[in-house]
Scaffold this motif. Structure first.
Motif, PDB file in Angstrom:
ATOM      1  N   LYS A 150       4.343  19.969   0.082  1.00 34.19           N
ATOM      2  CA  LYS A 150       4.648  18.658  -0.505  1.00 34.19           C
ATOM      3  C   LYS A 150       6.158  18.437  -0.610  1.00 34.19           C
ATOM      4  O   LYS A 150       6.602  17.305  -0.787  1.00 34.19           O
ATOM      5  CB  LYS A 150       4.022  18.539  -1.890  1.00 34.19           C
ATOM      6  N   ASP A 151       6.905  19.528  -0.544  1.00 31.46           N
ATOM      7  CA  ASP A 151       8.362  19.395  -0.648  1.00 31.46           C
ATOM      8  C   ASP A 151       9.031  19.261   0.713  1.00 31.46           C
ATOM      9  O   ASP A 151      10.232  18.992   0.798  1.00 31.46           O
ATOM     10  CB  ASP A 151       8.948  20.611  -1.383  1.00 31.46           C
ATOM     11  N   ILE A 152       8.258  19.485   1.766  1.00 30.50           N
ATOM     12  CA  ILE A 152       8.856  19.414   3.105  1.00 30.50           C
ATOM     13  C   ILE A 152       8.622  18.010   3.657  1.00 30.50           C
ATOM     14  O   ILE A 152       7.529  17.474   3.515  1.00 30.50           O
ATOM     15  CB  ILE A 152       8.172  20.432   4.054  1.00 30.50           C
ATOM     16  N   PRO A 153       9.632  17.389   4.249  1.00 26.47           N
ATOM     17  CA  PRO A 153       9.394  16.084   4.871  1.00 26.47           C
ATOM     18  C   PRO A 153       8.269  16.210   5.900  1.00 26.47           C
ATOM     19  O   PRO A 153       8.236  17.176   6.670  1.00 26.47           O
ATOM     20  CB  PRO A 153      10.720  15.755   5.559  1.00 26.47           C
ATOM     21  N   GLN A 154       7.389  15.229   5.918  1.00 24.66           N
ATOM     22  CA  GLN A 154       6.220  15.332   6.798  1.00 24.66           C
ATOM     23  C   GLN A 154       6.627  15.524   8.254  1.00 24.66           C
ATOM     24  O   GLN A 154       6.021  16.276   8.996  1.00 24.66           O
ATOM     25  CB  GLN A 154       5.379  14.060   6.706  1.00 24.66           C
ATOM     26  N   ARG A 155       7.674  14.796   8.639  1.00 25.52           N
ATOM     27  CA  ARG A 155       8.101  14.853  10.029  1.00 25.52           C
ATOM     28  C   ARG A 155       8.497  16.280  10.405  1.00 25.52           C
ATOM     29  O   ARG A 155       8.091  16.800  11.449  1.00 25.52           O
ATOM     30  CB  ARG A 155       9.281  13.900  10.209  1.00 25.52           C
ATOM     31  N   GLU A 156       9.260  16.883   9.497  1.00 23.31           N
ATOM     32  CA  GLU A 156       9.713  18.246   9.765  1.00 23.31           C
ATOM     33  C   GLU A 156       8.515  19.191   9.827  1.00 23.31           C
ATOM     34  O   GLU A 156       8.389  20.016  10.733  1.00 23.31           O
ATOM     35  CB  GLU A 156      10.689  18.672   8.658  1.00 23.31           C
ATOM     36  N   LEU A 157       7.631  19.020   8.851  1.00 18.53           N
ATOM     37  CA  LEU A 157       6.444  19.877   8.798  1.00 18.53           C
ATOM     38  C   LEU A 157       5.674  19.804  10.115  1.00 18.53           C
ATOM     39  O   LEU A 157       5.339  20.824  10.720  1.00 18.53           O
ATOM     40  CB  LEU A 157       5.551  19.422   7.635  1.00 18.53           C
ATOM     41  N   ARG A 158       5.435  18.585  10.562  1.00 17.87           N
ATOM     42  CA  ARG A 158       4.579  18.412  11.744  1.00 17.87           C
ATOM     43  C   ARG A 158       5.287  18.810  13.026  1.00 17.87           C
ATOM     44  O   ARG A 158       4.635  19.071  14.039  1.00 17.87           O
ATOM     45  CB  ARG A 158       4.074  16.972  11.816  1.00 17.87           C
ATOM     46  N   GLN A 159       6.596  18.871  12.949  1.00 24.06           N
ATOM     47  CA  GLN A 159       7.295  19.358  14.138  1.00 24.06           C
ATOM     48  C   GLN A 159       7.071  20.854  14.338  1.00 24.06           C
ATOM     49  O   GLN A 159       7.200  21.366  15.433  1.00 24.06           O
ATOM     50  CB  GLN A 159       8.793  19.056  14.039  1.00 24.06           C
ATOM     51  N   HIS A 160       6.715  21.490  13.228  1.00 28.68           N
ATOM     52  CA  HIS A 160       6.500  22.934  13.345  1.00 28.68           C
ATOM     53  C   HIS A 160       5.031  23.296  13.462  1.00 28.68           C
ATOM     54  O   HIS A 160       4.683  24.404  13.803  1.00 28.68           O
ATOM     55  CB  HIS A 160       7.111  23.646  12.140  1.00 28.68           C
ATOM     56  N   VAL A 161       4.175  22.346  13.102  1.00 26.99           N
ATOM     57  CA  VAL A 161       2.743  22.602  13.169  1.00 26.99           C
ATOM     58  C   VAL A 161       2.148  21.773  14.288  1.00 26.99           C
ATOM     59  O   VAL A 161       2.206  20.556  14.269  1.00 26.99           O
ATOM     60  CB  VAL A 161       2.067  22.198  11.839  1.00 26.99           C
ATOM     61  N   GLY A 162       1.587  22.418  15.297  1.00 30.25           N
ATOM     62  CA  GLY A 162       0.968  21.658  16.374  1.00 30.25           C
ATOM     63  C   GLY A 162      -0.539  21.683  16.195  1.00 30.25           C
ATOM     64  O   GLY A 162      -1.126  22.749  16.062  1.00 30.25           O
ATOM     65  N   ALA A 163      -1.140  20.510  16.142  1.00 30.23           N
ATOM     66  CA  ALA A 163      -2.587  20.497  15.954  1.00 30.23           C
ATOM     67  C   ALA A 163      -3.273  19.923  17.182  1.00 30.23           C
ATOM     68  O   ALA A 163      -2.890  18.883  17.674  1.00 30.23           O
ATOM     69  CB  ALA A 163      -2.944  19.674  14.727  1.00 30.23           C
ATOM     70  N   VAL A 164      -4.262  20.626  17.672  1.00 28.51           N
ATOM     71  CA  VAL A 164      -5.093  20.075  18.727  1.00 28.51           C
ATOM     72  C   VAL A 164      -6.283  19.470  18.008  1.00 28.51           C
ATOM     73  O   VAL A 164      -7.027  20.141  17.329  1.00 28.51           O
ATOM     74  CB  VAL A 164      -5.588  21.155  19.696  1.00 28.51           C
TER      75      VAL A 164
ATOM     76  N   GLU B 153       0.854  -1.168   0.000  1.00 29.47           N
ATOM     77  CA  GLU B 153       0.000   0.000   0.000  1.00 29.47           C
ATOM     78  C   GLU B 153       0.901   1.232   0.000  1.00 29.47           C
ATOM     79  O   GLU B 153       1.626   1.472   0.957  1.00 29.47           O
ATOM     80  CB  GLU B 153      -0.872  -0.011   1.260  1.00 29.47           C
ATOM     81  N   PRO B 154       0.884   1.997  -1.075  1.00 28.68           N
ATOM     82  CA  PRO B 154       1.778   3.159  -1.073  1.00 28.68           C
ATOM     83  C   PRO B 154       1.188   4.219  -0.164  1.00 28.68           C
ATOM     84  O   PRO B 154      -0.021   4.402  -0.126  1.00 28.68           O
ATOM     85  CB  PRO B 154       1.737   3.624  -2.535  1.00 28.68           C
ATOM     86  N   PRO B 155       2.026   4.897   0.609  1.00 30.09           N
ATOM     87  CA  PRO B 155       1.504   5.988   1.425  1.00 30.09           C
ATOM     88  C   PRO B 155       0.887   7.026   0.493  1.00 30.09           C
ATOM     89  O   PRO B 155       1.541   7.467  -0.461  1.00 30.09           O
ATOM     90  CB  PRO B 155       2.740   6.552   2.115  1.00 30.09           C
ATOM     91  N   ALA B 156      -0.378   7.350   0.740  1.00 31.97           N
ATOM     92  CA  ALA B 156      -1.037   8.325  -0.132  1.00 31.97           C
ATOM     93  C   ALA B 156      -0.298   9.651  -0.030  1.00 31.97           C
ATOM     94  O   ALA B 156      -0.201  10.411  -0.989  1.00 31.97           O
ATOM     95  CB  ALA B 156      -2.486   8.478   0.288  1.00 31.97           C
ATOM     96  N   VAL B 157       0.236   9.921   1.140  1.00 34.45           N
ATOM     97  CA  VAL B 157       0.998  11.148   1.334  1.00 34.45           C
ATOM     98  C   VAL B 157       2.466  10.750   1.440  1.00 34.45           C
ATOM     99  O   VAL B 157       2.846  10.001   2.330  1.00 34.45           O
ATOM    100  CB  VAL B 157       0.545  11.851   2.630  1.00 34.45           C
ATOM    101  N   GLN B 158       3.264  11.223   0.482  1.00 39.54           N
ATOM    102  CA  GLN B 158       4.659  10.773   0.469  1.00 39.54           C
ATOM    103  C   GLN B 158       5.642  11.935   0.508  1.00 39.54           C
ATOM    104  O   GLN B 158       5.358  13.005  -0.030  1.00 39.54           O
ATOM    105  CB  GLN B 158       4.929   9.969  -0.809  1.00 39.54           C
ATOM    106  N   ASP B 159       6.778  11.700   1.114  1.00 40.46           N
ATOM    107  CA  ASP B 159       7.841  12.708   1.073  1.00 40.46           C
ATOM    108  C   ASP B 159       8.474  12.682  -0.307  1.00 40.46           C
ATOM    109  O   ASP B 159       8.579  11.625  -0.926  1.00 40.46           O
ATOM    110  CB  ASP B 159       8.908  12.357   2.123  1.00 40.46           C
ATOM    111  N   THR B 160       8.925  13.849  -0.765  1.00 36.92           N
ATOM    112  CA  THR B 160       9.594  13.863  -2.079  1.00 36.92           C
ATOM    113  C   THR B 160      11.011  13.342  -1.895  1.00 36.92           C
ATOM    114  O   THR B 160      11.597  13.456  -0.821  1.00 36.92           O
ATOM    115  CB  THR B 160       9.705  15.285  -2.663  1.00 36.92           C
ATOM    116  N   PRO B 161      11.563  12.790  -2.958  1.00 39.52           N
ATOM    117  CA  PRO B 161      12.934  12.282  -2.866  1.00 39.52           C
ATOM    118  C   PRO B 161      13.939  13.409  -2.626  1.00 39.52           C
ATOM    119  O   PRO B 161      14.983  13.198  -1.999  1.00 39.52           O
ATOM    120  CB  PRO B 161      13.179  11.615  -4.217  1.00 39.52           C
TER     121      PRO B 161
END
Ligand SMILES: Nc1ncnc2c1ncn2[C@@H]1O[C@H](COP(=O)(O)OP(=O)(O)OP(=O)(O)O)[C@@H](O)[C@H]1O
Ligand SMILES: Nc1ncnc2c1ncn2[C@@H]1O[C@H](COP(=O)(O)OP(=O)(O)OP(=O)(O)O)[C@@H](O)[C@H]1O
Ligand SMILES: [Mg+2]
Lengths: 602, 614
Positions: free
Chosen positions: A428-442, A342-350
């Motif tokens: 889409k160009d930012i690694p998800q991990r990095e993105l979410r480290q900067h965005v906090g969602a309640v 199952e490919p991750p629908a949301v993927q980091d760019t190479p």
């Protein structure tokens, strides 16, 4: 009913599928040395197994009822000879014992190591899959993949494949020794093999269908029970005990009926094999007896045939078991591989881009279109920019798409058209991990893990100190009730936070977001929906401090909760219909005005 | 000695398990006895086969007739066929019966589950409870089916074989009698250690499952906080501990089968030595030696399976204990001697008198008293954790108060049959829970016979009707697990529709408008007011807007009622409610102020991105 969820579990497994086997090989490969060793042990065990009856045959022909040279021996010498044969027998037996143990242990350990890799890989892969996947797949199903399916694969390695290989070696060995001892008798005995194979294959077909049917029914029982337990209160208050029992009874009965079918085959298989083995024995009695009478074969050889026939049919008796093991394992691996594929629908760019530090937090939507299911647009051509450090509130009717919009910023889902930028970089160009480290969602659903309160706030982030946890809890006014819990912050809460009031769970989830201290803060309105006004007011205060210099988005149903924001965007059926500052919007006398008027006109 | 004790213990466990299941067994007694008959018959016939081989061999040794070997072969085949039929009968009957009993126990388990109170489930893990209805049930079935089948088979086979062996040659039989039980001894001595080791593996397996389950259900949080790597690391720690314990277990476990094989081999070797000598001395015939040898080979399986059976019994009785724990758990909240089957709810007048409630040692409610006359409405407000949900949970008898009593229409609620009580109440839980059925089925949950019209009416009151057009299959859209594909407000409104559709005499809303926007809230409340006419209503809420028109309002603080009255009365009291009102008004004023502030730095232009024009 829940039928849609089971389709995937209904996959039919073949007992051997070369594509799958080739793929499984990849998991074995790192342990090929162990495998080789196990094989070596396996073959040696088979040889020692074959030797036993041969020793008995020799003992009979040389000492017990000697023919030829043996007739010359004295009784004393013959008895000694028998004793030596027995001693040799035990010697070979001990060797066989050691080899068999080493083989079993080596394979079992190999199986465990492979299972570790597999479980770890499935878990890791699931971590990379996007939420859309989890929306579609009930937790129970994923659990089955990582526990039961992996276990049945283990069976494949430890009992299925290896034992089958051992059995085949033994069978071939027996056939060879038989042929060497007496060609004619051997060939006559082998007459039973073709009809045997035919019958066995017929059984396999019948059993396979029935086992598959059983698995599906069992999964259904599983899901039904899990669901009624989760919703037990609703079930009871709506007096559904009897009806739900009728439904369950049917599912349960279904399981009984299909398993009865396989039962008959299983019950039949064993006697049928007994009859085949007796037929072979009968042939040996008849043909061998005649030959023995005429001195064409020795007693030893004749007895050897009896013994070998017993051993020949021993593995065939549990062939049915092994076959199901194999076939279950194949179906399991197919399901496991389907998840791994199952490919991750949301993927980091190479070639990811990185946000320039310090992250400013400017959020831009450019003509964003989004749908969960093709064609059903949830957001239609949404554009806006939030300058770094500013705050925005989204308002709009329930189901307008507010929650969906916010989850796009964390990139929980990918948009179909348009782009979302943070500090000018497409997310889409930012690694998800990095993105979410900067965005906090309640989040909307205040999920509480089974663990202590401190863990629920800090998660695995060791950089968050105890001090920061206390502070965060104090900020959202959760500290007073947490401190009253037995054990305070180390109080362990049950699954899904049972034992906490709903508002308390929301406060803990909120404290979590604050403790993580992100540059961009996204707050769902529901995040405080069940919190009392006083506490909400305190949280508003806290938020005000937090929002200073931090890009923030708030979803609001109550206009009172958005008193601190710089800008308001009104969403209606997935489109931005109005935006501006509070007063501006009031002056427009549009949707916002009507919302506002309604709320405060009484 | 130790091993003896273990065997006796297992036997005791086995008997007490059977005793517990006696009612089930009795129901199938006839067929079980028939199965036993088949087992005995097939085993006795099984003894004939080696005898025929012996006769055939001796016939040849004595230079008998060649035609006789053919007759022996035919007899052998014939006996095998009859044996086969008995085997089939025995296996089928016993396994089918075990399936039937499994079916019955599982039904009873389900029936019992749905009777248990919420607190029972809150204190246990979901996965564990589900395992009882599946894995544990299988273990019990294995205990009843293959377990009993094999035990009986083995006992009959061993007894009969030894008798036949004794008639051939007592001395040889004694050798076998000394050696074969070694298997049970080896097994017994390994078993207790294995058992302990296996428990550790199982416990750790529970940890692995729990880790995975928590991760998958909390995946949104895991992703939102980018905890994937850490979760994987933590999972792998648990995972590798599991592997470690498994390997420890396997070190011993893989010894078992080779040891059994070895012992049976020793018996064969001793037989070869002693029996061979006997043949040489002419004490027995070659045929009898082969017959002996075949018997030993035939006994090997039953002996080994004895070990397996002991295992099945152990697992089966452990599982049975887990099932019994559930089945014997007496729900405190249930119809009992206090219940008056005639008690009815006709009007819905509620009276709560001196009620206190404690969870463990957490006092949540203290000496609460209030009345709601039939057809009136009551609002409950109060801080987070004040005990509001707890209070309404006492009315539905989800929990039982530690002190005090609640009356509905003059009947103490413990005297009202639960079904009657629940029929009268329409309850909307604070946390929405929907079943994975269609939306229509969810709404009609209180009464599956409900007409489409009633469903649509209820959806109209809860204002979900306007969203339905957007659902792919309208009313027949299947709601995913726990309603994941609905927005928060949609879930909540489905819950309201479900309670309304039930047409209850008493309506309870636990903060059920929290996730809907003000506009929709007002619409729902407007329709609710009509619906609530002639019904008793209790509404928990945080917003003044949702409670101000109720007949009576209660303020709950620290588990006590601190204020009580109508909206106007409470406003004039200048207490908590007044403060709440002020606070919410203040919110309004502040937003107004904010709106009035000149806002230089941000004008709408900044936000309406010019991207569209680019
Ligand atoms: N995971 C999902 N899969 C498919 N459809 C979804 C999913 N989540 C939400 N939807 C649908 O998308 C639409 C918008 O939902 P969303 O949760 O964004 O609304 P919202 O504005 O936040 O509403 P509320 O105020 O009620 O929370 C709804 O019609 C909902 O049914
Ligand atoms: N099942 C339970 N076991 C133990 N303690 C509980 C349980 N349920 C609730 N509590 C505790 O009882 C207190 C009251 O909880 P309750 O859910 O009644 O509050 P509430 O007034 O409904 O709060 P909220 O507004 O947040 O929903 C809380 O401190 C909570 O932690
Ligand atoms: Mg509550």
């Amino acid at each position: 009913m829940a039928a849609v969820f089971f389709q995937e579990d209904e996959m039919l497994g073949k007992a051997y599928d070369s594509r799958i086997v080739r793929r499984l090989w990849k998991y074995i490969k790192p342990y090929w040395r162990r495998l080789l060793l196990a094989m070596l042990f396996l073959f040696s065990t088979s040889v020692t197994d074959l030797l036993g009856p041969v020793i008995v045959a020799i003992a009979i022909d040389s000492y017990i009822t000697p023919t030829g040279a043996g007739t010359a021996l004295s009784l004393q010498a013959r008895e000694t000879g028998v004793f030596h044969s027995a001693a040799l027998y035990i010697g070979i037996l001990s060797l066989g014992f050691t080899l068999r143990y080493l083989q079993g242990y080596t394979t079992a350990v190999m199986g465990q190591l492979i299972m570790f890799d597999m479980r770890s890989e499935i878990f890791a892969h699931l971590q990379s899959l996007s939420l859309a996947f989890f929306d579609r797949n009930p937790v129970g199903r994923l659990m089955t993949r990582i526990t039961n399916d992996v276990d049945s694969l283990n069976q494949l390695f430890t009992s299925g494949a290896v034992e089958l290989l051992g059995d085949v070696t033994t069978l071939v060995g027996i056939m060879i020794v038989m042929l060497i001892y007496n060609l004619k008798l051997a060939l006559i005995t082998f007459i039973v093999i073709p009809p045997l194979l035919f019958v066995v294959s017929r059984f396999q077909g019948a059993m396979r269908d029935s086992f598959r049917a059983q698995r599906i029914r069992l999964a259904r029982i599983n899901a039904t029970i899990a669901e009624i337990i989760s919703g037990i209160q609703v079930l009871q208050l709506f007096n559904r005990e009897k009806q739900s029992f009728e439904v369950f009874r049917n599912i349960n009965n279904d399981f009984r009926v299909v398993s009865r079918r396989s039962l008959f085959y299983i019950a039949l298989f064993f006697p049928v094999i007994t009859i085949f083995s007796s037929a072979a024995t009968a042939l040996v009695i008849w043909v061998g007896g005649g030959d023995a009478l005429h001195g064409i074969i020795t007693f030893g050889a004749w007895v050897l045939f009896f013994q070998y026939i017993d051993r020949f049919f021993l593995p065939i008796r549990d062939l049915a078991d092994k076959y199901t093991t194999l076939q279950t394992a194949m179906a399991s691996s197919e399901r496991i591989f389907r998840i791994l594929d199952e490919p991750p629908a949301v993927q980091d760019t190479p070639e990811p881009l990185h946000l320039a530090e310090p992250v400013r937090g400017e959020i831009t939507f450019k003509n964003v279109w989004f749908a969960y299911n093709e064609g059903e647009w949830i957001l239609k051509d949404v554009s806006f920019t939030i300058p770094a450090g500013k705050s925005v509130a989204f308002v709009g009717a329930t189901g307008a798409g507010k929650t969906s919009l916010i989850s796009l910023i964390s990139r929980f889902y990918d948009i179909q058209k348009g782009e979302i930028l943070i500090d000018g970089v497409n997310i889409k160009d930012i690694p998800q991990r990095e993105l979410r480290q900067h965005v906090g969602a309640v989040l909307q659903d205040p999920f509480i893990f089974a663990g202590d309160i401190a863990f629920n706030i800090r998660l695995h982030e060791s950089r968050i100190t105890d001090e920061q946890i206390y502070q965060a809890a104090a900020y959202v006014n959760a500290a007073p009730f947490i401190e009253q819990l037995p054990g305070g912050y180390s109080h362990v809460v049950n699954e899904r936070g049972a034992g906490l009031s709903v508002g308390q769970k929301q406060l803990i989830a909120f404290a979590r977001a604050i403790a993580f201290n992100p540059e961009m803060l996204l707050v769902m309105d529901e995040a405080t929906s069940n919190v009392d006004t006083e506490t909400e007011y305190l949280i508003q205060d806290a938020l005000e401090k937090l929002m200073k210099g931090r890009t923030s988005i708030i979803i609001a149903h109550r206009l009172s909760t958005i008193r601190n924001v710089d800008h308001i965007i009104v969403l209606h059926k997935g489109q931005i219909v109005e935006q501006g500052a509070h007063e501006q919007l009031l002056n427009q006398r549009g949707v916002y005005y009507r919302l506002y008027e309604l709320q405060y006109s009484h | 000695m130790h091993c003896m004790q273990a065997q006796i213990f297992i036997f005791g466990v086995f008997m007490s398990g059977l005793y517990y299941l006696r009612d089930y067994l009795r129901r199938h007694a006839g067929i079980i006895l028939l199965g036993f008959g088949f087992i005995i018959a097939s085993n006795l016939l099984g003894l004939v086969l080696p005898y025929i081989i012996a006769l055939a061999i001796d016939n040849v040794s004595n230079h008998g007739l060649s035609s006789q070997t053919f007759i022996f072969a035919l007899i052998l085949l014939g006996t095998a066929l009859v044996t086969g039929v008995f085997q089939l009968g025995a296996r089928f009957i016993i396994s089918a019966t075990s399936r039937d009993i499994e079916f019955e126990i599982r039904n009873n388990l389900y029936k019992h589950f749905v009777k248990l109170e919420l607190s029972f489930f809150q204190q246990r893990k979901l996965g564990d409870l589900v395992a009882r209805a599946t894995n544990d049930m299988s273990a019990i079935r294995m205990f009843l089916g293959p377990g009993i089948n094999n035990l009986l088979n083995t006992s009959v086979a061993i007894l009969a074989t030894f008798i036949v062996m004794a008639t051939i040659n007592l001395r040889l039989m004694l050798y076998v009698l000394v050696i074969l039980p070694l298997m049970s001894i080896v097994f017994g001595s390994l078993n207790s250690r294995l058992h302990k080791s296996y428990r550790k593996v199982q416990d750790q397996f529970g940890e692995v499952s729990a880790k995975a389950q928590e991760n998958f259900s909390g995946i949104r949080v895991v992703k939102a906080y980018a905890q994937e790597r850490e979760e994987l690391r933590s999972f792998n720690i648990t995972n590798s501990e599991y592997v470690k314990r498994s390997i420890q277990f396997l070190r011993l476990d893989t010894l078992l089968w080779p040891a059994m094989y070895m012992i049976s081999g020793i018996a064969a070797a001793v037989l070869l030595w002693q029996g061979g000598a006997d043949v040489i001395q002419g004490r027995i015939s070659l045929g009898q030696l082969v017959q002996f040898n075949t018997y030993v080979a035939q006994l090997t399986w039953p002996m080994i399976s004895l070990g397996w059976v002991t295992n099945l019994f152990q697992q089966g009785s452990a599982s049975l204990a887990r099932i019994r724990e559930v089945l014997e758990y007496q729900p405190e909240i249930a119809d009992n001697a206090l219940t008056n089957p005639e008690a009815q709810i006709t009007a819905g007048a509620i009276s709560v008198q001196h009620v206190s409630m404690r969870y463990d040692n957490n006092d949540v409610l203290q000496d609460i008293s209030f009345e709601v006359p039939a057809g009136h409405s009551l609002a409950i407000v109060g801080a987070t954790g004040a005990g509001k949900s707890t209070l309404v949970n006492l009315l539905t008898r989800t929990f039982e108060p530690t002190e005090g009593a609640i009356y509905i229409d003059g009947n103490e609620i413990r005297t009202i049959p639960l079904e009657e009580l629940h029929k009268a109440i329409g309850y909307v839980p604070q946390e929405s829970f929907l079943f994975s059925m269609t939306l229509a089925e969810n709404v009609a949950y209180g009464n599956p016979e409900m007409s489409r019209e009633e469903i649509t009416n209820a959806l109209d009151i809860s204002q979900l009707s306007k969203d339905i057009a957007d659902f792919p299959h309208g009313l027949d859209t299947i709601i995913g697990e726990r309603g994941v594909t609905l927005s928060g407000g949609q879930k909540q409104r489905s819950g309201i529709a479900r309670a309304v559709a039930k047409n209850p005499m008493i309506l309870i809303l636990d903060d059920s408008l929290s996730s809907v926007d003000t506009n929709t809230e007002a619409e729902i409340l407007r329709r609710m007011r009509v619906f609530m006419k002639n019904r008793t209503a209790i509404i928990i809420a945080h917003r003044i807007s949702a409670v101000k028109e109720m007949d009576n309002i209660i303020v709950l603080a620290d588990g006590k009622i601190t204020e009580q009255g109508t909206h106007n009365e409470l406003i004039s009291k200048k207490g908590f409610y007044h403060a709440l009102y002020r606070r919410q008004l203040l919110g309004e004023e502040l937003s107004l102020d904010a709106g009035n502030l000149p806002n230089e730095s941000f004008d709408a232009k900044t936000y309406s991105n010019s991207a569209t024009n680019e």
